[in-house]
Design an enzyme around this catalytic site. Structure first.
Site, PDB file in Angstrom:
ATOM      1  N   GLU A   1     -11.335  81.683  20.032  1.00  0.00           N
ATOM      2  CA  GLU A   1     -12.747  81.538  19.889  1.00  0.00           C
ATOM      3  C   GLU A   1     -13.089  83.351  20.037  1.00  0.00           C
ATOM      4  O   GLU A   1     -14.375  83.527  19.704  1.00  0.00           O
ATOM      5  CB  GLU A   1     -13.287  81.052  21.296  1.00  0.00           C
ATOM      6  CG  GLU A   1     -13.295  79.268  21.075  1.00  0.00           C
ATOM      7  CD  GLU A   1     -13.215  78.588  22.305  1.00  0.00           C
ATOM      8  OE1 GLU A   1     -11.972  78.657  22.990  1.00  0.00           O
ATOM      9  OE2 GLU A   1     -14.093  78.072  22.823  1.00  0.00           O
TER      10      GLU A   1
ATOM     11  N   ASN B   1     -16.252  87.592  28.148  1.00  0.00           N
ATOM     12  CA  ASN B   1     -16.335  86.236  28.721  1.00  0.00           C
ATOM     13  C   ASN B   1     -16.563  86.076  29.968  1.00  0.00           C
ATOM     14  O   ASN B   1     -15.598  86.163  30.755  1.00  0.00           O
ATOM     15  CB  ASN B   1     -15.481  85.124  28.257  1.00  0.00           C
ATOM     16  CG  ASN B   1     -15.752  83.788  28.695  1.00  0.00           C
ATOM     17  OD1 ASN B   1     -16.745  83.567  29.166  1.00  0.00           O
ATOM     18  ND2 ASN B   1     -14.739  82.917  28.063  1.00  0.00           N
TER      19      ASN B   1
ATOM     20  N   HIS C   1     -18.232  74.064  22.833  1.00  0.00           N
ATOM     21  CA  HIS C   1     -17.141  74.251  22.271  1.00  0.00           C
ATOM     22  C   HIS C   1     -17.661  74.826  20.781  1.00  0.00           C
ATOM     23  O   HIS C   1     -16.557  74.591  19.988  1.00  0.00           O
ATOM     24  CB  HIS C   1     -16.164  73.453  21.965  1.00  0.00           C
ATOM     25  CG  HIS C   1     -15.635  72.797  23.399  1.00  0.00           C
ATOM     26  ND1 HIS C   1     -15.406  71.459  23.651  1.00  0.00           N
ATOM     27  CD2 HIS C   1     -15.385  73.547  24.706  1.00  0.00           C
ATOM     28  CE1 HIS C   1     -14.979  71.576  25.133  1.00  0.00           C
ATOM     29  NE2 HIS C   1     -14.887  72.549  25.451  1.00  0.00           N
TER      30      HIS C   1
ATOM     31  N   ARG D   1     -19.776  85.961  24.963  1.00  0.00           N
ATOM     32  CA  ARG D   1     -19.715  84.506  24.990  1.00  0.00           C
ATOM     33  C   ARG D   1     -20.757  83.881  25.953  1.00  0.00           C
ATOM     34  O   ARG D   1     -20.896  84.233  27.147  1.00  0.00           O
ATOM     35  CB  ARG D   1     -18.372  83.845  25.416  1.00  0.00           C
ATOM     36  CG  ARG D   1     -18.651  82.344  25.131  1.00  0.00           C
ATOM     37  CD  ARG D   1     -17.236  81.628  26.143  1.00  0.00           C
ATOM     38  NE  ARG D   1     -17.534  80.348  26.081  1.00  0.00           N
ATOM     39  CZ  ARG D   1     -16.853  79.277  26.657  1.00  0.00           C
ATOM     40  NH1 ARG D   1     -16.227  79.733  27.833  1.00  0.00           N
ATOM     41  NH2 ARG D   1     -16.920  78.018  26.415  1.00  0.00           N
TER      42      ARG D   1
ATOM     43  N   ARG E   1     -13.482  65.199  33.768  1.00  0.00           N
ATOM     44  CA  ARG E   1     -14.818  64.774  33.495  1.00  0.00           C
ATOM     45  C   ARG E   1     -14.735  63.335  33.029  1.00  0.00           C
ATOM     46  O   ARG E   1     -13.808  62.958  32.347  1.00  0.00           O
ATOM     47  CB  ARG E   1     -15.380  65.632  32.668  1.00  0.00           C
ATOM     48  CG  ARG E   1     -15.697  67.062  33.268  1.00  0.00           C
ATOM     49  CD  ARG E   1     -16.403  68.099  32.117  1.00  0.00           C
ATOM     50  NE  ARG E   1     -15.624  69.133  32.007  1.00  0.00           N
ATOM     51  CZ  ARG E   1     -15.792  70.115  31.215  1.00  0.00           C
ATOM     52  NH1 ARG E   1     -16.399  70.031  30.190  1.00  0.00           N
ATOM     53  NH2 ARG E   1     -14.673  71.243  31.087  1.00  0.00           N
TER      54      ARG E   1
END
Ligand code: ADP
Length: 400
Positions: free
Chosen positions: A385, A7, A180, A91, A241
């Site tokens: 993940e 990643n 996601h 990823r 956010r």
């Protein structure tokens, strides 16, 4: 078969080497502060002590080289030769509308990912760079791309289109993408396995609640709607956010405060959410909970807005799917915060959602936390993940 998962972010590279015979992790690590001073390589072999090395890492090429050196090291390495790695899974955040599943990273695919840079200017460039360096350092080893957006490509038009002139979809591909995806897919699959029911027959609402959060409606194994959209700011409020808000606020604030595009972007991505709503207490949920427990009104209102948002999406997605069989909580907050889970489910008894306060005390492990008579199963499932990426990578490379 050994699969390396990479990643590659803007200033860090995370890696895990899996032995796919039993899905165990042989080693994992984190190369931090690439291109910044005081770079660090944190290498964790599963059967030995961690090794932390400080070294100058000016760029991703050096970072990935050091990751390989750590994996191959005579004392703390876990492989003897690069050829032991059967495939590498990467990823990648944004694959636009091009890919609905993981794929082998051919030159053609790389070109398509480069076209998506304008949709994810912060994430795709370091992801692509990581792939290019791995291709160079591990020639002949299949490299597979696993995309955050791919799982959501099944969302129907009525849910991915925004009510703005259609020409902007045609011209710039402005639409809901969702993120996601790898996490939502993983926990939905695990939920079906735990419930011993076919995924294709289940209606599941997956709540990925971390620093970034999103909620997804997974009907019969596919994503039919998700709370994040074109960028990564929509849906429920997050660490920094903003979550859903009236777009009219953007020109209003730009005018009032004489803001540039960059400045308004900074506000909605970096200064909003928990941090902004709490007037600067923290972007971290644990800090907010601690302050709320002390009676701090700013923390209390922030947490209330957060859990209200989760509840609203659960209701909306139950409607979108025509019912719900399971609600899954995952990621930092979802896996650990019993208070968030309880508050989000409170008042949903009319949907058949009944949480068991005792079972809900669980943290960071798989569990069913609903009452035995709850029509809807409420579950905690830690996300993984990296394993999902490794599985996709193993499957694709085995079929080459
Ligand atoms: P990211 O999106 O960066 O991967 P994580 O999934 O690690 O983030 O989630 C980070 C969030 O999880 C933070 O808000 C943190 O406060 C929260 N969190 C982590 N551990 C706990 C805990 N034990 N209790 C409550 N919240 C927690």
């Amino acid at each position: 078969m050994k699969v390396l998962v990479v990643n590659s972010g803007s200033s860090s590279i995370k890696y895990q080497l899996f032995d796919m015979t039993d899905e165990s992790v042989l080693a994992k690590g984190l190369v931090e502060r690439i291109g910044i001073s005081d770079s660090i390589i944190n290498h964790y072999p599963s059967d030995r002590e961690p090794v932390i090395t400080h070294q100058d890492i000016p760029n991703h090429r050096v970072g990935i080289k050091l990751m390989m050196d750590a994996l191959l090291h005579s004392e703390y390495g876990v492989i003897k030769d690069v050829s032991e790695i059967s495939a590498v899974g990467h990823r990648v955040v944004h694959a636009g509308e091009k890919f609905s599943g993981s794929v082998l990273l051919t030159d053609e695919v790389m070109d398509a990912l480069k076209e998506c840079i304008e949709l994810a200017p912060l994430h795709n460039p370091p992801n692509i760079l990581g792939i290019e360096v791995c291709k160079e350092l591990m020639p002949g080893i299949p490299q597979v791309g696993v995309f955050d957006t791919a799982f959501h490509q099944t969302i129907p038009e009525c849910a991915y289109l925004y009510g703005i002139p259609y020409k902007f979809y045609k011209k710039y591909k402005v639409r809901r993408y969702g993120f996601h995806g790898t996490s939502h897919k993983y926990v939905a699959q695990r939920a079906a396995e735990i419930l011993e029911k076919p995924l294709e027959e289940l209606k599941i609402i997956t709540c990925h609640l971390g620093n970034g959060s999103s909620i997804t409606a997974v009907k019969n194994g596919i994503s039919i709607d998700t709370s994040l959209g074109f960028g990564t700011v929509a849906g429920i409020i997050m660490g920094t956010r903003c979550g859903d808000f009236d777009p009219a606020i953007i020109p209003f604030l730009m005018d009032k405060e004489k803001l540039t595009v960059e400045e308004i972007n900074k506000i909605i991505y970096k200064e909003s959410g928990f941090l902004g709503l709490s007037e600067g207490i923290s972007s971290d949920k644990r800090d907010l909970r601690e302050r709320a427990n002390q009676g701090d009104e700013r923390a209390i209102r922030t947490i209330s807005a957060f859990t209200y948002g989760i509840k609203k999406y659960i209701g909306a997605y139950a409607a979108a799917m025509g019912g719900v069989d399971a609600i899954v909580f995952t990621a930092g907050i979802g896996e650990n915060s019993k208070e968030t889970r309880a508050e989000a489910c409170e008042g949903l008894e009319f949907l058949g959602v009944k949480i068991d306060p005792e079972k809900n005390k669980v943290s960071a492990k798989e569990a069913i936390i609903s009452n035995d008579d709850s029509k809807v199963k409420i579950m905690v499932i830690p996300t993984n993940e990296e394993l999902m990426i490794a599985k996709d990578t193993a499957e694709i490379s085995a079929n080459l």
